[in-house]
Write an enzyme that holds these catalytic residues in place. Structure first.
Site, mmCIF file in Angstrom:
data_model
loop_
_atom_site.group_PDB
_atom_site.id
_atom_site.type_symbol
_atom_site.label_atom_id
_atom_site.label_comp_id
_atom_site.label_asym_id
_atom_site.label_seq_id
_atom_site.Cartn_x
_atom_site.Cartn_y
_atom_site.Cartn_z
ATOM 1 N N GLY A 260 1.786 -7.889 2.127
ATOM 2 C CA GLY A 260 0.459 -8.123 1.573
ATOM 3 C C GLY A 260 0.502 -8.613 0.143
ATOM 4 O O GLY A 260 -0.555 -8.789 -0.480
ATOM 5 N N ASP A 261 1.681 -8.813 -0.392
ATOM 6 C CA ASP A 261 1.838 -9.343 -1.749
ATOM 7 C C ASP A 261 3.141 -10.132 -1.779
ATOM 8 O O ASP A 261 3.654 -10.519 -0.729
ATOM 9 C CB ASP A 261 1.801 -8.206 -2.778
ATOM 10 C CG ASP A 261 1.208 -8.634 -4.121
ATOM 11 O OD1 ASP A 261 1.580 -9.728 -4.593
ATOM 12 O OD2 ASP A 261 0.389 -7.898 -4.689
#
Length: 480
Positions: A260-261
């Site tokens: 997610g990053d």
């Protein structure tokens, strides 16, 4: 961060299929590395251990319900006595082992069987509060302290965390929900964090759903990170894969990350705090990495880079449905430098940006930063890269009065998406040269005359960590 929603939707099935295929491939690779001979399970490590114990010897229960925090810590405390006598290894056998945070010891191996799952407790009381890192001055989620990581160590020598592709599950949904609701009093725990240490190995594991960053070595040197599968939902907050932070002599290779990053975020401290500590990340090699991160970078340099980042070598990288390839993030107030960066043989499929450099990444820990502390960004080299289905080839924006210099891009082919209505290149406050780059770069990156630029630099020497051999160690089958 933003990304084209149409791109995310149209490629979700392709991502899922690719993830499944690569997951199977990764499992097979790990299995091929693990040989069984005479009831011994072999594995590769920087050092083998003379003594062994199994978690169940210390009251561990792998039912997925009983807390094993005391069992883990009791086992490690007991095994620490063998550090002067050949060290010790703790075996985590098949089962689901619920636990809160526990601390490692030196000359120690934590070995997870392929059917072992360490489940991170969602009970906040199982994570003591510790001080912010000196180079950050505060927690990343907010002012003040932070929850200690699930697997934690400080001032250690010779530590191995490995296995037969066993799993460490951070059960991060509890923490993500509290983060989104702004209900956290302290910064979320990481999955693995090692501080002020040397000779660290983290290999052949599956790490999933960390509350925040998955692997965070900081103020540490001589690190091997290899054969990791890291997975988190692509909309989970700040679930970076691997974040070397003020580290020296690090090798990251053969990893597959869905995040997610940023898949890999290279860091060295935040504004005035990072400047004061002054510990760079340097001598870092990243190779054979596959990344999926629709809202973030495959490799990010910064934004917390105030101790400096230099001598980073990345090669044989595959990016799929990610926001950007290599991204440099900095701003006035960061100070220090990002320099001597070398990237080659990178393949990208469905990207928003191939190249992204930003001198305006303006998050600051507090109002005490010096806006006159300008970062130096120089000698950035990219070569032998191919990308397809790209929205923007390059978005390169230095700082007015402090341009990014020495940018070199050679032998790069970028296929712009038929849906894109953006200019392929946007450039300001940068200086550099290109050769054999398509589409034609901006005027600040002129195409040298044919033959005058043979190709951008990539060092021919080896970093010390690249020549560190791994020994064949073993775990007795009786433990399983």
């Amino acid at each position: 961060m933003e990304f084209c929603r149409r791109t995310k939707t149209s490629h979700i099935i392709a991502i899922a299929l690719l993830f499944f295929i690569l997951g199977l491939a990764n499992s097979r690779v790990v299995e091929s590395r693990k040989q069984r001979r005479s009831n011994l399970f072999d594995f590769q490590a920087i050092n083998c251990r003379k003594h062994s114990a199994v978690l169940t010897d210390f009251g561990g229960k792998g039912d997925g319900i009983t807390s094993n925090t005391k069992a883990f810590q009791s086992a490690i405390n007991h095994l620490s006595q063998f550090a002067p006598d050949g060290g010790a290894q703790l075996i985590v056998p098949p089962g689901k082992w619920l636990t809160g945070s526990f601390n490692l010891t030196s000359h120690f191996t934590l070995y997870l069987h392929q059917n072992a799952v360490i489940l991170a407790s969602q009970d906040e009381s199982e994570y003591p509060i510790i001080e912010p890192l000196a180079s950050y001055g505060r927690g990343r989620d907010g002012p003040g302290g932070r929850y200690i990581s699930l697997i934690f160590g400080t001032n250690l020598v010779d530590v191995v965390i490995t296995g037969g592709n066993g799993t460490i599950d951070g059960q991060g949904s509890y923490w993500w929900d509290k983060f989104h609701k702004e209900e956290l009093k302290y910064t979320r725990p990481y999955l693995i964090e090692i501080l002020y240490s040397q000779q660290i190995q983290i290999t052949n594991l599956t790490l999933i759903n960390s509350p925040s960053w998955h692997v965070h070595p900081v103020y540490t040197r001589d690190i091997i990170i290899q054969g990791l599968t890291i997975r988190a939902p692509v909309d989970s907050p700040n679930t970076d894969g691997i974040n070397p932070d003020s580290c020296t002599n690090t090798r990251i290779e053969d990893c597959f990350i869905v995040s997610g990053d940023d898949c890999i975020a290279v860091k060295s401290g935040w504004d005035e705090y990072g400047i004061k500590v002054g510990l760079p990340t340097q001598q870092l090699v990243i190779r054979r990495l596959t990344c999926i991160s629709p809202d973030s970078a495959v490799i990010a340099l910064g934004s917390e880079m105030s101790g400096g980042i230099k001598d980073v070598r990345a090669e044989d990288i595959t990016a799929i449905a990610s926001q950007s390839g290599v991204r440099i993030k900095t701003a006035p107030g960061r100070g220090a430098y990002v320099k001597d960066i070398y990237v080659r043989r990178m393949t990208m499929h469905t990207m928003k940006y191939v190249f992204w450099m930003a001198g305006s990444y303006g998050e600051h820990p507090d109002e005490g930063y010096d806006p006159k502390a300008l970062p130096v960004v120089q000698n950035i080299n990219f070569k032998d890269m191919v990308a397809e289905n790209v929205t923007i080839a390059g978005n390169l924006a230095g700082i007015e009065g402090d341009p990014f210099t020495g940018i070199c891009i050679s032998n790069v082919s970028i296929g712009i998406s038929s849906f894109s209505k953006k200019k392929p290149w946007n450039c300001s406050d940068i200086e550099g040269v290109t050769s054999n780059v398509s589409p034609q770069p901006c005027s600040l990156l002129p195409d040298n005359a044919p033959g005058s630029l043979k190709g951008c630099d990539f060092p021919e020497d080896q970093l010390p960590i690249e020549s560190v051999p791994l020994k064949t160690c073993s775990v007795a089958g009786k433990y399983f």
